[in-house]
Design a protein around this motif. Structure first.
Motif, mmCIF file in Angstrom:
data_model
loop_
_atom_site.group_PDB
_atom_site.id
_atom_site.type_symbol
_atom_site.label_atom_id
_atom_site.label_comp_id
_atom_site.label_asym_id
_atom_site.label_seq_id
_atom_site.Cartn_x
_atom_site.Cartn_y
_atom_site.Cartn_z
ATOM 1 N N GLN A 23 0.830 -1.207 0.000
ATOM 2 C CA GLN A 23 0.000 0.000 0.000
ATOM 3 C C GLN A 23 0.864 1.256 0.000
ATOM 4 O O GLN A 23 0.594 2.218 -0.734
ATOM 5 N N ASN A 24 1.907 1.245 0.819
ATOM 6 C CA ASN A 24 2.784 2.419 0.883
ATOM 7 C C ASN A 24 3.669 2.534 -0.351
ATOM 8 O O ASN A 24 3.987 3.646 -0.783
ATOM 9 N N MET A 27 1.627 4.281 -2.864
ATOM 10 C CA MET A 27 1.607 5.722 -2.597
ATOM 11 C C MET A 27 2.890 6.375 -3.090
ATOM 12 O O MET A 27 2.866 7.458 -3.675
ATOM 13 N N THR A 28 4.017 5.708 -2.866
ATOM 14 C CA THR A 28 5.301 6.237 -3.325
ATOM 15 C C THR A 28 5.317 6.416 -4.840
ATOM 16 O O THR A 28 5.767 7.440 -5.362
ATOM 17 N N PRO A 38 6.061 7.535 2.785
ATOM 18 C CA PRO A 38 5.570 6.203 2.420
ATOM 19 C C PRO A 38 6.685 5.237 2.021
ATOM 20 O O PRO A 38 6.573 4.032 2.237
ATOM 21 N N VAL A 41 8.061 4.016 5.388
ATOM 22 C CA VAL A 41 7.137 3.034 5.968
ATOM 23 C C VAL A 41 7.239 1.703 5.233
ATOM 24 O O VAL A 41 7.290 0.626 5.847
ATOM 25 N N SER A 42 7.274 1.761 3.920
ATOM 26 C CA SER A 42 7.356 0.547 3.112
ATOM 27 C C SER A 42 8.621 -0.238 3.436
ATOM 28 O O SER A 42 8.587 -1.472 3.576
#
Length: 213
Positions: A23-24, A27-28, A38, A41-42
């Motif tokens: 998901q992250n 977003m990236t 993101p 986080v990923s």
């Protein structure tokens, strides 16, 4: 009349964590700006995914070790997380060069995880000589910011992680089948490390008959 339901299942944490990674990462890929967080986080959750998967597969191919993991991985040559990974690779007959992908990507993710887990302020100091009519340069980046992958490099790193875990998974599958047969642990092991259900379970409902004193 009362009913009694017995239930049993398992949460496959590594697959749940990988959803966060993906998901992250999405977003990236969609952010021309603001992609740093993101991506961070990923990458952090990609390493958490590796940690969770190592425990998942370890419990299935060497339950006698993982039932006593606190003691087993407390001493050399299998001390700590490095020791756990080394043991898994030995059990499935794999070896990798630490300086080349995919292991180099795994170790970069571990470094980021450690910077987060043991986070503290970082002093950035120095001096620079510049002309009177020019501004001083921007402060250099912190160790954490420098460690996080560039936006365009993230897909390759995550591909390394998934390929690395799939290689372990493929080698572990026959061991799991031999140890667990047709049980849920073998049935839900799947053909890929990170794909498939993140949770499974079942239940059986019967008539409840209270025990008499």
């Amino acid at each position: 009349m009362m009913l009694k339901t017995n239930y049993e299942g398992e949460e496959l944490t590594h697959r749940r964590l990988w959803r966060i990674v993906e998901q992250n990462a999405k977003m990236t890929s969609e952010c021309a700006e603001g992609w740093f967080y993101p991506t961070l986080v990923s990458e952090v959750f990609a390493f958490h995914t590796i940690e969770a998967y190592i425990n998942f597969v370890g419990e299935r191919i060497a339950p006698e070790i993982w039932n006593d993991e606190r003691n087993y991985f407390h001493k050399e040559p299998y001390r700590g997380w490095d020791g756990k990974l080394r043991k898994i690779l030995e059990l499935v007959g794999l070896s990798y060069d630490r300086d080349k992908p995919p292991m180099s990507s795994v170790l970069k993710l571990r470094n980021i995880r450690d910077l987060i887990a043991h986070g503290k302020p970082e002093t950035i100091a120095g001096e620079v000589v510049h002309l009177p009519d020019t501004d001083p340069p921007i402060l250099p980046q912190s160790t954490l910011v420098t460690a996080v992958a560039a936006r365009e490099d993230l897909p390759a790193i995550l591909a390394d992680v998934e390929g690395f875990l799939d290689a372990i998974h493929t080698r572990a599958a026959p061991i799991v089948q031999q140890r667990w047969g047709s049980t849920a642990k073998a049935t839900w092991f799947g053909t890929q490390a990170l794909r498939g259900s993140a949770r499974y379970g079942g239940s059986l409902t019967t008539l409840h008959r209270p025990e008499k004193d």
